[in-house]
Scaffold this motif. Structure first.
Motif, PDB file in Angstrom:
ATOM      1  N   THR A  76       0.858  -1.191   0.000  1.00  0.00           N
ATOM      2  CA  THR A  76       0.000   0.000   0.000  1.00  0.00           C
ATOM      3  C   THR A  76       0.888   1.233   0.000  1.00  0.00           C
ATOM      4  N   ARG A  77       0.298   2.367  -0.293  1.00  0.00           N
ATOM      5  CA  ARG A  77       1.085   3.595  -0.215  1.00  0.00           C
ATOM      6  C   ARG A  77       0.264   4.703   0.403  1.00  0.00           C
ATOM      7  N   PHE A  78       0.952   5.486   1.212  1.00  0.00           N
ATOM      8  CA  PHE A  78       0.384   6.717   1.752  1.00  0.00           C
ATOM      9  C   PHE A  78       1.084   7.814   0.975  1.00  0.00           C
ATOM     10  N   ALA A  79       0.296   8.692   0.324  1.00  0.00           N
ATOM     11  CA  ALA A  79       0.884   9.595  -0.665  1.00  0.00           C
ATOM     12  C   ALA A  79       0.573  11.062  -0.381  1.00  0.00           C
ATOM     13  N   PRO A  80       1.107  11.606   0.701  1.00  0.00           N
ATOM     14  CA  PRO A  80       0.822  13.015   0.996  1.00  0.00           C
ATOM     15  C   PRO A  80       1.638  13.954   0.114  1.00  0.00           C
ATOM     16  N   SER A  81       1.097  15.134  -0.121  1.00  0.00           N
ATOM     17  CA  SER A  81       1.885  16.180  -0.769  1.00  0.00           C
ATOM     18  C   SER A  81       2.565  16.970   0.347  1.00  0.00           C
ATOM     19  N   PRO A  82       3.877  17.145   0.258  1.00  0.00           N
ATOM     20  CA  PRO A  82       4.546  17.892   1.346  1.00  0.00           C
ATOM     21  C   PRO A  82       4.347  19.395   1.193  1.00  0.00           C
TER      22      PRO A  82
ATOM     23  N   TYR B  16       6.068  10.662  -1.368  1.00  0.00           N
ATOM     24  CA  TYR B  16       5.862  12.112  -1.313  1.00  0.00           C
ATOM     25  C   TYR B  16       5.353  12.552  -2.670  1.00  0.00           C
ATOM     26  N   ASP B  17       4.147  13.062  -2.730  1.00  0.00           N
ATOM     27  CA  ASP B  17       3.593  13.577  -3.985  1.00  0.00           C
ATOM     28  C   ASP B  17       4.029  15.035  -4.114  1.00  0.00           C
ATOM     29  N   ASP B  18       5.290  15.183  -4.518  1.00  0.00           N
ATOM     30  CA  ASP B  18       5.872  16.530  -4.522  1.00  0.00           C
ATOM     31  C   ASP B  18       6.118  17.037  -5.944  1.00  0.00           C
TER      32      ASP B  18
ATOM     33  N   LEU C 128       0.002  17.398 -13.198  1.00  0.00           N
ATOM     34  CA  LEU C 128      -1.032  17.321 -12.175  1.00  0.00           C
ATOM     35  C   LEU C 128      -0.928  15.939 -11.547  1.00  0.00           C
ATOM     36  N   TYR C 129      -1.727  15.716 -10.544  1.00  0.00           N
ATOM     37  CA  TYR C 129      -1.607  14.516  -9.732  1.00  0.00           C
ATOM     38  C   TYR C 129      -1.842  13.189 -10.481  1.00  0.00           C
ATOM     39  N   THR C 130      -2.780  13.209 -11.460  1.00  0.00           N
ATOM     40  CA  THR C 130      -3.272  11.938 -12.013  1.00  0.00           C
ATOM     41  C   THR C 130      -2.199  11.046 -12.645  1.00  0.00           C
TER      42      THR C 130
ATOM     43  N   PRO D  55       1.311  11.065 -12.668  1.00  0.00           N
ATOM     44  CA  PRO D  55       2.367  10.544 -11.788  1.00  0.00           C
ATOM     45  C   PRO D  55       1.841   9.491 -10.809  1.00  0.00           C
ATOM     46  N   SER D  56       0.647   9.725 -10.294  1.00  0.00           N
ATOM     47  CA  SER D  56       0.119   8.796  -9.295  1.00  0.00           C
ATOM     48  C   SER D  56      -0.090   7.415  -9.898  1.00  0.00           C
ATOM     49  N   VAL D  57      -0.683   7.404 -11.091  1.00  0.00           N
ATOM     50  CA  VAL D  57      -0.951   6.130 -11.761  1.00  0.00           C
ATOM     51  C   VAL D  57       0.359   5.430 -12.155  1.00  0.00           C
TER      52      VAL D  57
ATOM     53  N   ILE E 286      -5.570   2.721  -1.043  1.00  0.00           N
ATOM     54  CA  ILE E 286      -6.549   2.993   0.015  1.00  0.00           C
ATOM     55  C   ILE E 286      -6.516   4.493   0.265  1.00  0.00           C
ATOM     56  N   ARG E 287      -7.635   5.172   0.042  1.00  0.00           N
ATOM     57  CA  ARG E 287      -7.641   6.631   0.178  1.00  0.00           C
ATOM     58  C   ARG E 287      -9.069   7.114   0.417  1.00  0.00           C
ATOM     59  N   GLY E 288      -9.185   8.422   0.605  1.00  0.00           N
ATOM     60  CA  GLY E 288     -10.486   8.993   0.946  1.00  0.00           C
ATOM     61  C   GLY E 288     -11.442   8.998  -0.237  1.00  0.00           C
TER      62      GLY E 288
ATOM     63  N   ASP F 149     -13.005  11.279  -1.512  1.00  0.00           N
ATOM     64  CA  ASP F 149     -12.905  12.425  -2.423  1.00  0.00           C
ATOM     65  C   ASP F 149     -12.174  12.028  -3.706  1.00  0.00           C
ATOM     66  N   HIS F 150     -11.590  10.829  -3.740  1.00  0.00           N
ATOM     67  CA  HIS F 150     -10.877  10.387  -4.937  1.00  0.00           C
ATOM     68  C   HIS F 150     -11.671   9.412  -5.800  1.00  0.00           C
ATOM     69  N   VAL F 151     -12.931   9.151  -5.426  1.00  0.00           N
ATOM     70  CA  VAL F 151     -13.704   8.136  -6.166  1.00  0.00           C
ATOM     71  C   VAL F 151     -13.786   8.463  -7.662  1.00  0.00           C
TER      72      VAL F 151
ATOM     73  N   SER G  28      -9.406  20.608   7.034  1.00  0.00           N
ATOM     74  CA  SER G  28      -8.541  20.894   5.896  1.00  0.00           C
ATOM     75  C   SER G  28      -7.098  21.009   6.334  1.00  0.00           C
ATOM     76  N   LYS G  29      -6.243  20.287   5.626  1.00  0.00           N
ATOM     77  CA  LYS G  29      -4.843  20.305   6.055  1.00  0.00           C
ATOM     78  C   LYS G  29      -4.226  21.686   5.807  1.00  0.00           C
ATOM     79  N   ARG G  30      -4.819  22.437   4.911  1.00  0.00           N
ATOM     80  CA  ARG G  30      -4.220  23.751   4.622  1.00  0.00           C
ATOM     81  C   ARG G  30      -4.316  24.690   5.808  1.00  0.00           C
TER      82      ARG G  30
HETATM   83  N1  GLU Z   1      -1.321  13.208  -3.097  1.00  0.00           N
HETATM   84  C1  GLU Z   1      -2.688  12.781  -3.166  1.00  0.00           C
HETATM   85  C2  GLU Z   1      -3.477  13.455  -2.069  1.00  0.00           C
HETATM   86  O1  GLU Z   1      -2.879  13.852  -1.060  1.00  0.00           O
HETATM   87  C3  GLU Z   1      -2.745  11.274  -3.008  1.00  0.00           C
HETATM   88  C4  GLU Z   1      -4.077  10.690  -3.225  1.00  0.00           C
HETATM   89  C5  GLU Z   1      -3.963   9.205  -3.430  1.00  0.00           C
HETATM   90  O2  GLU Z   1      -3.858   8.516  -2.418  1.00  0.00           O
HETATM   91  O3  GLU Z   1      -3.946   8.757  -4.555  1.00  0.00           O
HETATM   92  O4  GLU Z   1      -4.667  13.639  -2.185  1.00  0.00           O
END
Ligand code: GLU
Length: 447
Positions: free
Chosen positions: A5-11, A41-43, A183-185, A187-189, A201-203, A205-207, A242-244
């Motif tokens: 699995t991966r956890f993919a936060p943007s720093p 890291y989704d940087d 954009l995110y799509t 690189p993520s794929v 596995i993610r929230g 909001d990504h459906v 919101s993380k912001r």
């Molecule tokens: N960097 C994306 C975000 O933080 C990752 C989403 C995903 O898990 O694909 O929303």
């Protein structure tokens, strides 16, 4: 096949409890199946990403105990994204667009005014080479969209069950900006494929993204991973986290003195029908983890729940777990000390007050009407060394001698010995304070 699995936060900001939940689910899911947990890291947004936020992510994950087995950084993989993009372009699956944000906005408004969904009309697909050259001569740079098939996309979501999305109802996603950034799509794929991710596995909001991503995976020629989209977490009042704005950042929660396991215990169960229980270690959460227990209703996060769990976790914490931290703060490195005080702390930092109760300095409290009683108590004190039995021997003797009982018997002793009206049980405290200090406090108090 190794589960990964991966956890993919943007720093680009601090992690908050919602991010912690994504990380925890990815970690627990992988570990429950002897798999690997990756931190990615989704940087790709280099302007907004920073090393400071990457290190904050590392620290937050270390605090939670979610150590990644593997780490990846999108900023190191730009050449690979370029390669995939070129291949898609050669297959005619991406196309150049020249609309400005204003033009796109006007199109959307016109569609909405006519009661139509604001889906991109694919006007750019009809551009001739001359028209494109004319735009470029004008100084416009192309941004790029991925061409969706228009078919239905199906997947069996591990949380939401059978999912169907009509890609005809979606805009072709922009995958590359006019300045060439990603954009995110895409690189993520590409990363999910190249880095052998088996479960995304993610929230929730990504459906919708998932439908486009499944098509993009097929276009690249890969096999889609499994997907699980969990419901979003809301504040106790139903507000968005919101993380912001950094609300409920992990840094803040850590600073407030919460145990990581209090947070883990809570967020592992929020959004399930299972009871929230204080759990001392991740191993216990791993063994009970079943992603299908997660429901679709939003999970509400209340920091008060963390506070309650915090006290319960500390009250049950073994000496073995507490010991390294007792050493760090200079508390007595002694099992009897820990077992004696743990029931009286809400936060680990409260141990410092317990140390003061024992080592001093304290100011004994003696009410005038208790002065003689304290003199008598000094005289009746059992001989050194004071043990776990000393308190009951002492108070039994004093009861017989003075006729005092209950609160009238115990409270003056507690106040004289600790300077407080509340605290850990005196039978535990007495041997920890030790004979000499007990005498000093009784005599100091009776002077
Ligand atoms: N960097 C994306 C975000 O933080 C990752 C989403 C995903 O898990 O694909 O929303």
């Amino acid at each position: 096949m190794t589960i990964r699995t991966r956890f993919a936060p943007s720093p680009t900001g601090l992690l908050h409890v919602g991010n912690a939940r994504a990380a925890l689910f990815c970690f627990l899911f992988a570990k429950a199946q002897n798999g690997e947990f990756m931190l990615r890291y989704d940087d790709t947004d280099q302007e907004r990403s920073s090393d400071a936020f990457s290190s904050a992510i590392d620290q937050d994950l270390a605090w939670l105990g979610l150590q990644p087995d593997v780490t990846a950084r999108q900023s190191e993989r730009f050449a690979r994204y370029e390669e995939v993009f070129t291949a898609l372009n050669e297959k005619g699956l991406v196309y150049a667009c020249y609309e400005t944000p204003d033009e796109l906005d006007r199109k959307r408004k016109r569609q909405l005014a006519r009661g139509l969904p604001p889906v991109y009309d694919r006007a750019a697909l009809a551009l001739t080479d001359e028209e494109k050259q004319a735009f470029e001569a004008e100084g416009r740079q192309a941004h790029w969209r991925f061409k969706l098939s228009g078919n239905d996309v199906h997947w069996e979501d591990l949380i939401r069950g059978s999912q169907k999305i009509e890609t005809a109802s979606l805009s072709d996603p922009v995958i590359r900006r006019a300045d060439g950034t990603w954009l995110y799509t895409l690189p993520s794929v590409v990363d999910d494929l190249d880095l052998a991710i088996t479960h995304v596995i993610r929230g929730e909001d990504h459906v919708t993204n998932t439908a486009a991503q499944i098509e993009l995976i097929a276009a690249i020629g890969g096999a889609a991973p499994e997907f699980a989209h969990f419901s979003l977490m809301l504040g106790a009042d139903g507000s968005n986290l919101s993380k912001r704005i950094g609300s409920l950042s992990l840094q803040d929660l850590r600073g407030q003195g919460f145990e990581a396991m209090s947070l883990n215990s809570l967020i592992a169960r929020l959004g399930t029908a299972d009871p929230v229980e204080p759990v001392q270690d991740l191993a216990s959460l791993i063994s009970g983890f079943d992603i299908s227990r997660l429901g679709r209703a939003p999970a509400r996060f209340d920091p008060e729940d963390v506070a309650r769990l915090n006290a319960r976790i500390l009250h049950d914490m073994s000496y073995e777990l507490a010991q390294p931290r007792l050493q760090q703060i200079g508390a007595p490195d002694d099992e009897a000390f820990w077992l004696g005080v743990r029931g009286n702390i809400d936060y680990f930092a409260d141990v410092a007050q317990m140390v003061t109760l024992i080592n001093g300095p304290i100011t004994p409290i003696v009410e005038d009407e208790d002065a003689d009683f304290i003199v008598a108590a000094h005289a009746a004190l059992p001989a050194a060394p004071l043990t776990a039995e000393s308190w009951s021997q002492w108070t039994t003797a004093l009861k017989q001698q003075t006729g005092r009982k209950g609160r009238g018997l115990f409270m003056p002793l507690r106040q004289a010995l600790t300077g407080q009206a509340h605290g850990p049980e005196m039978q535990h405290l007495l041997p920890l304070i030790g004979y000499d200090r007990v005498v000093a406090r009784l005599t100091g108090a009776s002077e």
